[in-house]
Design a protein around this motif. Sequence first.
Motif, PDB file in Angstrom:
ATOM      1  N   CYS A   1       0.872  -1.170   0.000  1.00 55.85           N
ATOM      2  CA  CYS A   1       0.000   0.000   0.000  1.00 55.85           C
ATOM      3  C   CYS A   1       0.910   1.221   0.000  1.00 55.85           C
ATOM      4  CB  CYS A   1      -0.925  -0.006   1.203  1.00 55.85           C
ATOM      5  SG  CYS A   1      -1.992   1.450   1.297  1.00 55.85           S
ATOM      6  N   THR A   2       0.910   1.978  -1.083  1.00 57.65           N
ATOM      7  CA  THR A   2       1.864   3.062  -1.281  1.00 57.65           C
ATOM      8  C   THR A   2       1.142   4.338  -1.647  1.00 57.65           C
ATOM      9  OG1 THR A   2       3.360   1.386  -2.184  1.00 57.65           O
ATOM     10  CG2 THR A   2       3.994   3.694  -2.469  1.00 57.65           C
ATOM     11  N   GLU A   3       1.514   5.441  -0.987  1.00 59.73           N
ATOM     12  CA  GLU A   3       0.930   6.742  -1.300  1.00 59.73           C
ATOM     13  C   GLU A   3       1.688   7.397  -2.442  1.00 59.73           C
ATOM     14  OE1 GLU A   3       0.408  10.987  -1.419  1.00 59.73           O
ATOM     15  OE2 GLU A   3       2.243   9.998  -0.760  1.00 59.73           O
ATOM     16  N   LEU A   4       0.956   7.879  -3.438  1.00 61.84           N
ATOM     17  CA  LEU A   4       1.546   8.580  -4.571  1.00 61.84           C
ATOM     18  C   LEU A   4       0.562   9.636  -5.040  1.00 61.84           C
ATOM     19  CD1 LEU A   4       3.847   8.826  -6.629  1.00 61.84           C
ATOM     20  CD2 LEU A   4       2.746   7.036  -7.976  1.00 61.84           C
ATOM     21  N   ARG A   5       0.996  10.896  -4.977  1.00 62.02           N
ATOM     22  CA  ARG A   5       0.169  12.032  -5.403  1.00 62.02           C
ATOM     23  C   ARG A   5      -1.169  12.071  -4.684  1.00 62.02           C
ATOM     24  NH1 ARG A   5       0.993  12.696 -11.972  1.00 62.02           N
ATOM     25  NH2 ARG A   5       3.229  13.235 -11.903  1.00 62.02           N
ATOM     26  N   GLY A   6      -1.142  11.797  -3.390  1.00 63.77           N
ATOM     27  CA  GLY A   6      -2.349  11.915  -2.584  1.00 63.77           C
ATOM     28  C   GLY A   6      -3.317  10.756  -2.695  1.00 63.77           C
ATOM     29  N   ARG A   7      -2.928   9.689  -3.401  1.00 62.76           N
ATOM     30  CA  ARG A   7      -3.774   8.502  -3.501  1.00 62.76           C
ATOM     31  C   ARG A   7      -2.979   7.270  -3.070  1.00 62.76           C
ATOM     32  NH1 ARG A   7      -6.736   8.231  -9.200  1.00 62.76           N
ATOM     33  NH2 ARG A   7      -4.584   8.207  -9.969  1.00 62.76           N
ATOM     34  N   PHE A   8      -3.691   6.265  -2.594  1.00 69.54           N
ATOM     35  CA  PHE A   8      -3.061   5.022  -2.145  1.00 69.54           C
ATOM     36  C   PHE A   8      -3.221   3.953  -3.223  1.00 69.54           C
ATOM     37  CE2 PHE A   8      -3.984   7.263   1.749  1.00 69.54           C
ATOM     38  CZ  PHE A   8      -2.864   7.045   2.519  1.00 69.54           C
ATOM     39  N   TYR A   9      -2.094   3.307  -3.555  1.00 64.97           N
ATOM     40  CA  TYR A   9      -2.096   2.228  -4.538  1.00 64.97           C
ATOM     41  C   TYR A   9      -1.882   0.900  -3.814  1.00 64.97           C
ATOM     42  CZ  TYR A   9      -1.793   5.673  -8.307  1.00 64.97           C
ATOM     43  OH  TYR A   9      -2.052   6.708  -9.172  1.00 64.97           O
ATOM     44  N   LEU A  10      -2.896   0.032  -3.866  1.00 67.83           N
ATOM     45  CA  LEU A  10      -2.808  -1.308  -3.287  1.00 67.83           C
ATOM     46  C   LEU A  10      -2.516  -2.280  -4.420  1.00 67.83           C
ATOM     47  CD1 LEU A  10      -4.843   0.359  -1.361  1.00 67.83           C
ATOM     48  CD2 LEU A  10      -5.444  -1.895  -0.489  1.00 67.83           C
ATOM     49  N   VAL A  11      -1.403  -2.981  -4.307  1.00 67.93           N
ATOM     50  CA  VAL A  11      -0.962  -3.871  -5.380  1.00 67.93           C
ATOM     51  C   VAL A  11      -0.959  -5.313  -4.891  1.00 67.93           C
ATOM     52  CG1 VAL A  11       0.924  -4.473  -6.932  1.00 67.93           C
ATOM     53  CG2 VAL A  11       0.448  -2.071  -6.424  1.00 67.93           C
ATOM     54  N   GLY A  12      -1.634  -6.181  -5.655  1.00 67.13           N
ATOM     55  CA  GLY A  12      -1.556  -7.616  -5.444  1.00 67.13           C
ATOM     56  C   GLY A  12      -1.989  -8.079  -4.074  1.00 67.13           C
ATOM     57  N   GLY A  13      -1.291  -9.108  -3.584  1.00 67.58           N
ATOM     58  CA  GLY A  13      -1.615  -9.708  -2.301  1.00 67.58           C
ATOM     59  C   GLY A  13      -2.442 -10.971  -2.463  1.00 67.58           C
TER      60      GLY A  13
END
Length: 288
Positions: A33-45
């Motif tokens: 879960c990574t913040e980028l430009r004010g949004r959170f990107y949840l990848v895979g799992g």
Amino acid sequence: MAVAVPPGRAAGSGWAWRPVARDALLARAFHSCTELRGRFYLVGGLLAGGAREPSSDTVVFDPARGQAVRLGARGSPPRSHHDAAPVDGRWLCVVGGWDGSRRLATVTALDTERGVWEAWTGTPGDCPPAGLSSHTCTRISDRELQVAGREGGIHTQRRYGSIYTLRLDPSARTYCYKQEGCHTASRSGHCAALLQTPGPHPGHQLLLFGGCNLAEPEVAGHWSHGKIKSFLSPQGGTTCCSSFDGTACKACEQWAGVPEGAPWTTASLMFCGRALCCAVWWRNSDQS
């Protein structure tokens, strides 16, 4: 809601949790879960208990709108037990992890402007680890990560862990691992934090917490004064509203029931199951 008095804190202080989003798209484990430009990107799992095949979907959560959507980017890789980091405010770089058949040390990046996943390549001088999982990637500059944690499979674990510096070049779509001379205890599923050291000329140190049977955090790297620059955006990195700057916004304070005029109010976001919660801590003004 949950309110608790942390050990060692003055009476009247406490934590308060309030859910700010509930969505089935957020329900997953061993993802990033990574913040980028004010949004959170949840990848895979892994999307369900007992699942073995990692998901290849990417979910974007906008905290300003309280909305989670599945991103339809081409080439999304199946990953779990990986880590991810933002680069140059545009790329989301996914490092290592499990693809369903083996542990990887590769870098796959999402170009958030074009909405496309890209497989970056190692440079000729690249010395990658033997596959990574349940590791950490800590930013030490805009294009450098400090990688620590499990290298190889369970049966090939050494009695110590190696530390790598991973350099990323978005313009060339390349990466390069360099093994550092220091070693740590072999660990996985841990946490890492880059902290400033005290003193008139503070430097930084990387601390590793948990992931093995050591009771104390372990120092995995030192940097002298001025070696590490601030790379946070002007608005701060993590947000629950567009004006977040590291201080709890008024809405969060009201939700948490923070007393009027309470100083040292701070806020952070965390995932609790499938809910994204805002944690607010304050200290009563009449306490020393």
